[in-house]
Scaffold this active site. Structure first.
Site, short mmCIF file in Angstrom:
data_model
loop_
_atom_site.label_atom_id
_atom_site.label_comp_id
_atom_site.label_asym_id
_atom_site.label_seq_id
_atom_site.Cartn_x
_atom_site.Cartn_y
_atom_site.Cartn_z
N LYS A 29 0.84 -1.21 0.00
CA LYS A 29 0.00 0.00 0.00
C LYS A 29 0.87 1.25 0.00
O LYS A 29 0.40 2.34 -0.27
CB LYS A 29 -0.94 -0.02 1.20
CG LYS A 29 -1.98 -1.13 1.04
CD LYS A 29 -3.18 -0.95 1.93
CE LYS A 29 -4.27 -1.95 1.58
NZ LYS A 29 -4.51 -2.94 2.59
N ARG A 30 2.15 1.09 0.29
CA ARG A 30 3.04 2.24 0.27
C ARG A 30 3.51 2.59 -1.15
O ARG A 30 4.08 3.63 -1.37
CB ARG A 30 4.25 2.00 1.18
CG ARG A 30 3.90 2.02 2.65
CD ARG A 30 5.11 1.84 3.52
NE ARG A 30 5.68 0.52 3.36
CZ ARG A 30 5.26 -0.55 4.04
NH1 ARG A 30 4.29 -0.44 4.91
NH2 ARG A 30 5.81 -1.72 3.85
#
Ligand code: GLU
Length: 312
Positions: free
Chosen positions: A250-251
């Site tokens: 998700k980064r």
């Protein structure tokens, strides 16, 4: 009837790997004339605020992948937010405890990693059973220092199942995993227990999820059996990797829906994803509904999929 599900943890905006999982879960259920349930896995409520879950639902709708039941729309098996289901987890946790299978564990993560216990392929330690045999006096003494987590005692038994996509998979629970946590030291219930209770009570018959959870499945199958709950079929997907071979997370801002939405239409995103998943011959734009008839697990690769450079 086939009941599929999405079970996202809304700790951030969805990335392409999450989307891929939703697309295939939706197609697999719809191809069989089934429906899809949305369950929000926000056990870690601090990391998964409701605003992220709401955004996730809006993103699914934008992509044409809305669920038929669950999420904020609710339904007969609600609530569909794990943060609101603690009483159900407590009931099944008590059943395990009533069978004498649960015990307190005071080991810290660093103690476990320092011990020479073998590591699993996912980097977790095979729990060596350190706290299994504590006397009531030892438990009372250690409890004064810090609250324990709670582990369930697994049998020395091989659990084999046939994954609908990846084929046969076997794990010996004692040797390959060890006693695992069903309740955390802060009182919250662990994913392994919650996911089993939820999929069973929500009538899920088909679980489609990333291959990173393949090795959780024997533990979950054993919990289904021990708790007398009906187990679904499992289909694990190859992981989607960034063009340089890294795992998406998700980064990875540029692979998150926030950025993709600014660049592409939903049909363009679905078309590209369908193509990398082997479902179409070209990455041309399309809607999920157009892929239902031609869907087949046979077309989906079994190895990790590396996104071609420049596709997104
Ligand atoms: N909540 C998990 C995730 O977002 C998925 C769990 C599951 O599919 O069993 O990775």
């Amino acid at each position: 009837m086939t009941v599929g599900r999405y079970a996202p943890s809304p700790s951030g905006r969805m990335h392409l790997g999450n989307l891929c999982c939703c697309l295939l879960a939706w197609l697999s259920a719809k191809h069989q004339g089934g429906r899809v349930v949305l369950r929000i896995e926000d056990l870690d409520a601090m990391r998964c605020p409701r605003s992220f879950a709401d955004l996730l639902e809006a993103d699914l709708a934008w992509l044409g992948l809305s669920a038929d039941e669950g999420g904020s729309a609710g339904g007969p098996a609600g609530p569909y937010y794990q943060s609101e289901r603690a009483d159900l987890y407590q009931y099944y946790y008590d059943r395990l405890a009533g069978m004498g299978l649960v015990y307190p564990c005071f080991c810290t993560r660093s103690q476990l990693h320092a011990a020479s216990a073998p590591h699993r392929s996912d980097g977790q330690v095979v729990y060596p059973g350190t706290c299994r045999g504590l006397t009531p006096e030892q438990v009372a003494e250690k409890s004064r220092i810090r609250p324990p987590a709670w582990r369930v005692m697994v049998p020395d038994e091989e659990i084999t199942f046939t994954d609908g996509h990846l084929g046969q998979y076997t794990e010996n629970l004692a040797a390959d995993c060890g006693d695992f946590i069903v309740r955390r030291a802060d009182g919250g219930f662990a994913y392994q227990l919650a996911v089993v209770v939820d999929d069973a009570l929500m009538g899920v018959t088909q679980v489609v999820r990333g291959a990173d959870l393949l090795s959780s499945t024997p533990r979950q199958l054993w919990l289904y059996r021990t708790l007398g709950l009906p187990a679904p079929e499992f289909y694990h997907l190859p992981l989607l990797l960034a063009p340089d071979g890294r795992r998406l997370s998700k980064r990875d801002g540029d692979q998150s829906l926030e950025h993709l939405q600014a660049k592409y239409t939903p049909e363009q995103i679905i078309g590209k994803l369908a193509w990398v998943c082997g479902l179409t011959d070209t990455p041309d734009p399309c809607r999920p509904a157009e892929l239902v008839d031609g869907f087949s697990w046979e077309k989906v690769p079994r190895q990790d999929i590396c996104l071609p450079e420049g596709l997104f």
